[in-house]
Every structure is written in C-alpha cells, then in structure tokens.
Scaffold this motif. Sequence first.
Motif, PDB file in Angstrom:
ATOM      1  N   ARG A 589      -1.181  -2.942  -5.921  1.00  0.00           N
ATOM      2  CA  ARG A 589      -1.063  -2.272  -4.624  1.00  0.00           C
ATOM      3  C   ARG A 589       0.131  -1.326  -4.571  1.00  0.00           C
ATOM      4  O   ARG A 589       0.709  -1.083  -3.501  1.00  0.00           O
ATOM      5  CB  ARG A 589      -1.002  -3.297  -3.482  1.00  0.00           C
ATOM      6  CG  ARG A 589      -2.299  -4.081  -3.308  1.00  0.00           C
ATOM      7  CD  ARG A 589      -2.201  -5.096  -2.179  1.00  0.00           C
ATOM      8  NE  ARG A 589      -3.480  -5.711  -1.920  1.00  0.00           N
ATOM      9  CZ  ARG A 589      -4.011  -6.696  -2.652  1.00  0.00           C
ATOM     10  NH1 ARG A 589      -3.336  -7.187  -3.685  1.00  0.00           N
ATOM     11  NH2 ARG A 589      -5.191  -7.213  -2.342  1.00  0.00           N
ATOM     12  N   HIS A 591       0.463   1.979  -4.552  1.00  0.00           N
ATOM     13  CA  HIS A 591      -0.434   3.115  -4.390  1.00  0.00           C
ATOM     14  C   HIS A 591       0.163   4.426  -4.865  1.00  0.00           C
ATOM     15  O   HIS A 591      -0.544   5.272  -5.428  1.00  0.00           O
ATOM     16  CB  HIS A 591      -0.859   3.215  -2.923  1.00  0.00           C
ATOM     17  CG  HIS A 591      -1.616   2.007  -2.449  1.00  0.00           C
ATOM     18  ND1 HIS A 591      -1.292   1.331  -1.300  1.00  0.00           N
ATOM     19  CD2 HIS A 591      -2.660   1.343  -2.998  1.00  0.00           C
ATOM     20  CE1 HIS A 591      -2.117   0.306  -1.130  1.00  0.00           C
ATOM     21  NE2 HIS A 591      -2.958   0.295  -2.154  1.00  0.00           N
ATOM     22  N   GLU A 592       1.451   4.611  -4.670  1.00  0.00           N
ATOM     23  CA  GLU A 592       2.075   5.870  -5.076  1.00  0.00           C
ATOM     24  C   GLU A 592       2.010   6.051  -6.587  1.00  0.00           C
ATOM     25  O   GLU A 592       1.642   7.122  -7.087  1.00  0.00           O
ATOM     26  CB  GLU A 592       3.528   5.908  -4.588  1.00  0.00           C
ATOM     27  CG  GLU A 592       4.221   7.228  -4.902  1.00  0.00           C
ATOM     28  CD  GLU A 592       5.635   7.275  -4.341  1.00  0.00           C
ATOM     29  OE1 GLU A 592       6.377   8.216  -4.692  1.00  0.00           O
ATOM     30  OE2 GLU A 592       6.002   6.367  -3.563  1.00  0.00           O
ATOM     31  N   THR A 622      -4.729   3.501   1.917  1.00  0.00           N
ATOM     32  CA  THR A 622      -3.546   3.989   2.642  1.00  0.00           C
ATOM     33  C   THR A 622      -3.916   4.714   3.934  1.00  0.00           C
ATOM     34  O   THR A 622      -3.062   5.302   4.588  1.00  0.00           O
ATOM     35  CB  THR A 622      -2.731   4.936   1.736  1.00  0.00           C
ATOM     36  OG1 THR A 622      -3.568   6.009   1.281  1.00  0.00           O
ATOM     37  CG2 THR A 622      -2.181   4.194   0.538  1.00  0.00           C
TER      38      THR A 622
END
Length: 793
Positions: A589, A591-592, A622
């Motif tokens: 997780r 995400h970036e 997101t």
Amino acid sequence: MKRTTLAPMVCQAAICTGLWLVGPASTFAGARPPQPATEDQFAGSVSCRQCHERFYELWAPSHHGLAMQPYTAGFARTCLTAQPEAVSIGSFSYRVDIEGREGAMVENGPEGRKRYEIVHVLGGKNVYYFLTPYERGRLQTLPLAYDVHQKQWFDTAASGVRHFPGVESDAPVHWTDPLYTFNTSCYTCHVSQLSRNYDLDTDTYHTEWAEPGINCEACHGPGEAHVKLYQRAEETGVEPNDLGLISTHTFSAEQMNSMCNSCHAKMSPITASFTPGERYFDHFDLVTLENRDFYPDGRDLGENYTMTSWRMSPCAKGGQLDCMHCHTSSGRYRFREPAQANNACLPCHQSRVDAVAAHSHHEPVDGGPTCVSCHMPMTRFAHMNRTDHSMRPPVPAATLKYESDNACNLCHQDQDAAWAQQQVKEWGMVTRQKQYLQLADYVDQARRQNWSNLDQILAYVQRKDRDEVFAGSLIRLLRACDSDEKWIVLVKVLENDPSPLVRAAAVEALDGSPTAASFRALVGAANDEYRLVRVRAAAALAAVPLERYQGAYQAQVGRATNELMASLHALPDDYTSHYNLGNIYMERRDHEKALDAYQTAVKLRPDFMPPHVNMAFVYNATGDNDKAEASFRKALVLDPNSPIVHLNLGMLLGELKRPKEAEQAFRAALKADPNSAAAAYNLGVLIAEDRSEESLKWCRQAFRLRPNDGKYGYTYAFFLHQRGQTTRAVAVLEGIVNRKVPYGDAYALLGSIYLQRGDRQKAIGVYRAAQANERLDPRARSAFEAMVLRLQQ
C-alpha cells in the motif's frame, strides 16, 4: 448484493503469472549477469596463450571465441555473399552493402533512404546477426541476418514468428524493438567482462566489454593472479599451491551444467552477477512448459536454448552427465566423426550401442542412423538448427495430437506421423509412449484451464518419480485453477520436493492462498536453501508488514525481502523488474512508490499493458478515479480485446454510478472471454433490478464456471430464492455446504430458508457444518456456534 471490487492485475490477469512476471525471453539466448570483478583482475585471453597455445588455437576460431566479432571487409569477403535483391519488410526495403571497407545496411522507405553502419557481427554457427550503433548508446540488431548454411539473407523478425497450433501466429517484432537491443537482450553471452553502464534517468547506455566473444576468464574467472603466480613459479622453480583462478576440473556435473546453462537457457536472472561454480537456482529462474514456445509434450516450438529440455533428459537426471561429456569448452561436439557417433552414449549404454540395429530397428548404414538421430533429433527455427536435449524416444502419437516434431518423420519426410505411429506399434513400443502423452495431455489441459483431470495432475506433482520440468510447469499453470483442492497439495510440494525449481513454482502458485497452512509454508520458504525460492517467498509475503512476524521468522523474512529487493534492482533497464517492484509496493500500500515503478516500466516499454492496469488500481485506491479510468482506457488502446481490462473498467464504472457504460464493459469482457465468471457475475448483479431473467442467466453461468467460489453460488441461490425458486436455491446451497466451500453467507442463507420452513433441526445441521468447516474464518465459525446455541435453547 455487491459487485466484485476492483482487483490488481496480479490477481486476475491471464497475461501475468501472479505477482511475479518474468521478463520476456529475448530473441537470443538467456543473458547471464556479468561476473563481479574489477577490471584490473582480468588479464585477457592473450595472457593465456603463452602457456596454453594449443587450447588458444582451438578456442580462437570457435563459436565461443567468435560469439561476437568486429565487422571487417575481410570477414565479409570470407564469410558472406552478396545480396541478390532487396528484402521487403512492410513499406520498407533493405539491402546490405558489403563491397567497401565499411559494411552497412541500407533502408529505403516512406521517409527516404537511411544507411546503418555494421560494426559488430553476432553468432555464426547457423546465422550471422549484425549490430549497428543506435540512439542513446544502444547497439541494435539490424533487420537482415545471414544464413550460414544456405548462404542467403533473410528477414530476422519474420523468421522468429511462432506458429502455434490452433492459435493465431504472433506478429513479427520490429527491428528497433528493445528485444533486438544487444545491451538489453543478448549482452554477456556474446562478449566477456561486460559493464552495461545503464543510466535510468536518461535511458542511456555506455556499455563496455573487455573482449568480444566468450574468453577464458568467462569460465575461469579473473586470470591476473594466476598469471602472476606462474610467472613467479617460473622465476623460483616452486610450483604454486593455488591456481589463482577457477578450475572447472573439480566441478560436479551440476556445477558444470550450471556454468554452461547460464547462457544456454531461456531464463531470467535474479541477481546482478554469476560466478562459475555457483548454483544455478541461486541466480536464475527457468522458463518451462507454461510457455507456449514449447509444445505440450515439451518439444521445442520456438527457441528455448537447451536447458529446459536437458533437465527432462533421463541421462541428465542421473546427476552424473554434464555438458563436457559431449562438448569441448570451446563448444565443439566431440563425436562428430561418423565412426565415433555412438560413443556419445558410452559407457552407460554399452549394451544398446553394441546392438544398435536391434534397439533402433534400423540397420546401420554410412551416415546413420545413430543414437542421437532418434534421441536428439535436430529441428530448425529462425534459420537456427537445434537438437532436442531431452533425449526421449520418438513419440509420433504426440505429433498426431499436438503437431510436435518426432525423429521418425524428420528422417522419413516422405511419410506422415500416422505411418510412424504404425511402425512404433509394430515394434511394441506404444505403451512406452503413453507416459509422455499423458504428461502432454496434462499440460495441454492446464494451458486451456480444463481441470477435468485435476485430481490426476495433483497426484502427479506429488509423486517421487515426477519429472521436475513437467511438475514445475503444471504447478505454475495451477495458478489459474480456482479449486481449493490445490492448496494442501501445493503446501506438501513446497515442503517436500527436492527441486528448487518445483518449490519456487509452488511458492508462486500459493501466492494469494487463504489458508494458514499456506502462510506457514511460505514463511518457511523464506528460509529455503536456494535464493530463487526465498525471493519468490518474499514476493508472496509482500503484503504482510515485517513487524507482524515474531522472532526468527521476522529475521528470515527480512533477509529474503532484502534479497528480493536486490533482485528487482539488479537489472535497471528491465521493464518487468520495475513492474514487479510496483506490485511489491502496491501490496504494501505504498502507492507513491508503486506509481513511480509502474511509470518507469511504461517509460521503458510503452506498449507493455499490465502497468497501465495496475496504475488504475493505485489511482482507484487513492480516490483519483479519473486517472484510474484513463489508465484503463490506455490499456484498452494497447489491447482492445483484453477481458481483464474490460472487466475491471466495468467495475470502476459501476462504482462511479455509470451503469450503462459498466454494462457495455462487462459484455465486452464476456465477448473476449466467454468463460469469465467474474464478468458474468458482475453483469448479473448489475442488471438484476430491471432484467431479472437475464440476470439469473448470468449468475447461473458464473456459478457453473466456478462452482467452488462461494460468492457465485450464494449469489445465484439468493436470486433464485428472491424469485420464488427456493427449491432450486436450496439445491445450490446444499451443494456448497456438502463441498465445504468456505463462504459463510451461503450457510447463513440456507439456514434461514430452513428456519422459514420451520425446520429447526436442518438449520442447526447447516450451522454446525459451518462451525466445523476449518476453511471458514474463525470469527464466522464462532458466530455460527452462537447461532446453534441460541436455536437449542
């Protein structure tokens, strides 16, 4: 009722093998990582010549010594012939200019005339390929190659098109594609002591190497210390105790084969370096029969570079045979002379060599047949001759069923496979064919996701006498099987199979397993003896934060995770490494970082569809659904017929309250894949309110396709009950309970129906069955236990 939520491509896509996507095999042989040594440790092949003149003279003109060489006018005069006419490729035509001092390939097309200088020549055993300087430091393989035997120029990419039986052939790859980039695809198996010097920020290479071709130090390691030791010995008269380099004379058969197969294999590296003497599966993964470059029986269809078929050989399985029995270190075949041809099979098969006519059913004549004529037949692909190293006997029955080659018809070209099969029958060898044909059937069925013989496949992969390659292939293919019966078998294989290739396949197939036993086995695999198994285990466990492990388990998973991350950073120009890295970050997780990795994969390979799909999932997670939809749309541009993209786009559109567009997407998914249970289910749920009969049809189809997925059976039964067809609903739900499918809502619905009918005892029986189902979540089982107690009061 809820639709299926969006799921990353790693879970659903047919084009990905789970979390771990192995990079596509290059047009050339597998490229091994460079050896970890500094430049001043290498002395170069010339330094070997003074003491090893005879070997040097054998090596220098060999196919290993000339695996790559500079292009010269002298080479052209000696090795090439003029091209009589231009070769057309699409709207372009190509002609070589080898008359002058510098060679070139001339392109004529819509944009005019371009001239590409030939600077290096690759290969030469069967084909010469030609390299030209290209943009950003690349060396690109030019579009025309030269057939050494037929003395003709041909279209390289067209020659490599695979013609899969019953399936549309793949398309030729354009010559500027990265698959034809030397720096990316075929580097260290054609030059020695290479440094790729790739800059990811600028996507630029500054590639260097010590020598073209495979030199002495490629196998023996840096030679400078050796040279100095023996110079000192010559001065002092004292023989050194240490050679100062790697001596292959002490290698085991496995070490020798690992050294050779670091190049002669269709594989993917998992480390940044390999040193001869080290174990193969600490540095590489091997492509097996899940790949359609193999026929289902394991024979070569495309180019597979030897190792996979070699590991199917009964002779290799004995553990004593190595490549050097038949080949010299410079690549020559030791038994080329006709009088010595059958000596290749000695001393192990002396009795059969002595009675070759009786064994082969052919009288010996000048030029053949020999042992290898039947057991190692030569076939041809992309103008390259290759021999079948599986050493299995001819199986004409497999030719009849799967169109694979057999040795009989390679010689008797005036006859067909039916004739060859009749000869085999007359010789009483049909029974022997059955074992090979049965395994081919398993592979073929698993490729088509036909699990009618699942029990036999699961039994086979557990057998002590299972073939390593077939077992590993079947286990990899089991990822697409939705039966829960596989989990316990995969755990047993992971914990007991002696092959790291098979254990690694079991780890990949266990990724996503819901059982506690699977999790324990994966944690144990993080401490496996072989790196390949450990990094696959770390990938499968990526979603579990390291701090959740206790004591020694945290340390071993942590070490395996470090190895995994090193593996993913080993090849910075490999787009699949960045894609897999994105999958790891998405599991965590993060995400970036996931987006950054996927975007890098797209930068390196813009037409690679999976990262676009998984970027959509990250954007959805997101809350940026506009970008999620745009990513799905981009994926559909790349593959308009992808059922997985249509499916997930439909779920996103449904989430965005755009039901008409969602319906179109689900129908497109079903058109592309009529066997998509997820698309049928989601379509059925979507249209339930206003088209109940059609909804029921799609829910029934989803249940029929995946009867052991409790969600589909429960949904079908729910709508049946809602529409007054309660008897049919009960039959569906009772089947779920009897098969012990772990889906609590199905038990709850069946119990409530019995209670509505006033049959308290049947309801208690259902809830007790749920309570006893160890595959159900412990909290759900406790809730059913409470329901039983409440009904008994």
